[in-house]
Design a protein around this motif. Structure first.
Motif, mmCIF file in Angstrom:
data_model
loop_
_atom_site.group_PDB
_atom_site.id
_atom_site.type_symbol
_atom_site.label_atom_id
_atom_site.label_comp_id
_atom_site.label_asym_id
_atom_site.label_seq_id
_atom_site.Cartn_x
_atom_site.Cartn_y
_atom_site.Cartn_z
ATOM 1 N N GLU A 1 0.830 -1.201 0.000
ATOM 2 C CA GLU A 1 0.000 0.000 0.000
ATOM 3 C C GLU A 1 0.868 1.256 0.000
ATOM 4 O O GLU A 1 0.628 2.179 -0.789
ATOM 5 C CB GLU A 1 -0.935 0.000 1.210
ATOM 6 C CG GLU A 1 -1.826 1.224 1.261
ATOM 7 C CD GLU A 1 -2.685 1.277 2.509
ATOM 8 O OE1 GLU A 1 -3.705 1.981 2.460
ATOM 9 O OE2 GLU A 1 -2.341 0.635 3.525
ATOM 10 N N CYS B 1 2.693 1.754 -3.373
ATOM 11 C CA CYS B 1 1.781 2.217 -4.412
ATOM 12 C C CYS B 1 1.382 3.679 -4.207
ATOM 13 O O CYS B 1 1.239 4.426 -5.184
ATOM 14 C CB CYS B 1 0.552 1.315 -4.460
ATOM 15 S SG CYS B 1 0.940 -0.378 -4.992
ATOM 16 N N LYS B 2 1.213 4.092 -2.961
ATOM 17 C CA LYS B 2 0.922 5.511 -2.683
ATOM 18 C C LYS B 2 2.089 6.395 -3.102
ATOM 19 O O LYS B 2 1.889 7.490 -3.618
ATOM 20 C CB LYS B 2 0.617 5.712 -1.195
ATOM 21 C CG LYS B 2 -0.751 5.260 -0.775
ATOM 22 C CD LYS B 2 -0.974 5.525 0.709
ATOM 23 C CE LYS B 2 -2.336 5.085 1.163
ATOM 24 N NZ LYS B 2 -2.535 5.314 2.619
ATOM 25 N N LYS C 1 1.986 6.730 -6.825
ATOM 26 C CA LYS C 1 0.862 7.571 -7.243
ATOM 27 C C LYS C 1 1.155 9.053 -7.019
ATOM 28 O O LYS C 1 0.703 9.901 -7.788
ATOM 29 C CB LYS C 1 -0.390 7.154 -6.460
ATOM 30 C CG LYS C 1 -1.649 7.877 -6.845
ATOM 31 C CD LYS C 1 -2.835 7.334 -6.062
ATOM 32 C CE LYS C 1 -4.125 7.995 -6.468
ATOM 33 N NZ LYS C 1 -5.273 7.439 -5.762
ATOM 34 N N GLU D 1 -6.286 -3.405 1.877
ATOM 35 C CA GLU D 1 -5.673 -2.138 1.446
ATOM 36 C C GLU D 1 -4.564 -2.376 0.422
ATOM 37 O O GLU D 1 -4.438 -1.632 -0.558
ATOM 38 C CB GLU D 1 -5.121 -1.375 2.661
ATOM 39 C CG GLU D 1 -6.169 -0.885 3.637
ATOM 40 C CD GLU D 1 -6.682 -1.958 4.595
ATOM 41 O OE1 GLU D 1 -7.713 -1.712 5.251
ATOM 42 O OE2 GLU D 1 -6.062 -3.048 4.692
ATOM 43 N N ASP D 2 -3.764 -3.419 0.655
ATOM 44 C CA ASP D 2 -2.699 -3.747 -0.298
ATOM 45 C C ASP D 2 -3.283 -4.161 -1.648
ATOM 46 O O ASP D 2 -2.774 -3.753 -2.697
ATOM 47 C CB ASP D 2 -1.802 -4.871 0.243
ATOM 48 C CG ASP D 2 -0.832 -4.405 1.314
ATOM 49 O OD1 ASP D 2 -0.598 -3.185 1.447
ATOM 50 O OD2 ASP D 2 -0.289 -5.280 2.016
ATOM 51 N N ALA E 1 -4.606 -1.051 -3.416
ATOM 52 C CA ALA E 1 -3.497 -0.207 -3.865
ATOM 53 C C ALA E 1 -2.791 -0.826 -5.067
ATOM 54 O O ALA E 1 -2.435 -0.126 -6.026
ATOM 55 C CB ALA E 1 -2.515 0.019 -2.719
ATOM 56 N N ASP F 1 -4.827 -0.291 -8.206
ATOM 57 C CA ASP F 1 -4.638 1.077 -8.706
ATOM 58 C C ASP F 1 -3.271 1.231 -9.366
ATOM 59 O O ASP F 1 -3.136 1.900 -10.387
ATOM 60 C CB ASP F 1 -4.774 2.094 -7.568
ATOM 61 C CG ASP F 1 -6.210 2.258 -7.097
ATOM 62 O OD1 ASP F 1 -7.138 1.803 -7.805
ATOM 63 O OD2 ASP F 1 -6.406 2.831 -6.007
#
Length: 167
Positions: free
Chosen positions: A3, A6-7, A10, A33-34, A37, A40
């Protein structure tokens, strides 16, 4: 900590950074959440991400990949022990970003081979990445780590540990 990774991808400048996830995904081990993420990340419209859900057959494949990256992300969540990523960072002279907590944070801090960050702050990770590119880690730091954590010394430490356990 998929997560967080990936944040970071992003929120980082897509013209400056490219992010890759390589390795077989075992979704049953991921948090919700993982999974969200990662979904996405895979469908990122920025064009600065790549995902390779593949099984790496051996350590040579991983080493080849690590030799090509600019920075190693190893900010594991609630991971109290160490992985071999600090050793790979030192062997390949690659800066590493790890959690400020626990053993990996202590190792990276002691040898100054990367940056320590919070396990949940993507903006701090991005700052660390920027800093590592602007202020490269000295070769001497990686060398100092390798002087301690090499095959000969590790074998000696294992022998000593076994001897002490048997006594």
């Amino acid at each position: 900590n998929i997560e967080l990774f990936c944040k970071v991808a992003k929120n980082a400048d897509p013209d400056r950074w490219f992010f890759v996830i390589v390795g077989q995904h075992y979704y049953s081990t991921f948090s919700k959440e993982d999974i969200n993420a990662l979904s996405d990340f895979i469908s990122s419209p920025h064009g600065n991400t790549a995902d390779y859900d593949i099984f790496m057959k051996n350590e040579e494949e991983l080493n080849c990949l690590i030799s090509k990256v600019d920075i190693i992300f190893a900010v594991y969540k609630n991971f109290q022990i160490s992985s071999n990523m600090p050793s790979k960072a030192a062997f390949f002279n690659k800066p590493i970003i790890v959690s400020e907590r626990f053993l990996m944070g202590q190792i990276v801090r002691k040898y100054n081979i990367g940056h320590l960050v919070s396990e949940d702050d993507p903006y701090r990770v991005i700052q660390a990445m920027d800093d590592l590119l602007l202020n490269p880690i000295s070769y001497k730091n990686y060398s100092a780590y390798r002087e301690v954590y090499n095959e000969g010394n590790m074998g000696d430490m294992l022998d000593l540990f076994i001897t002490n356990c048997l006594e």
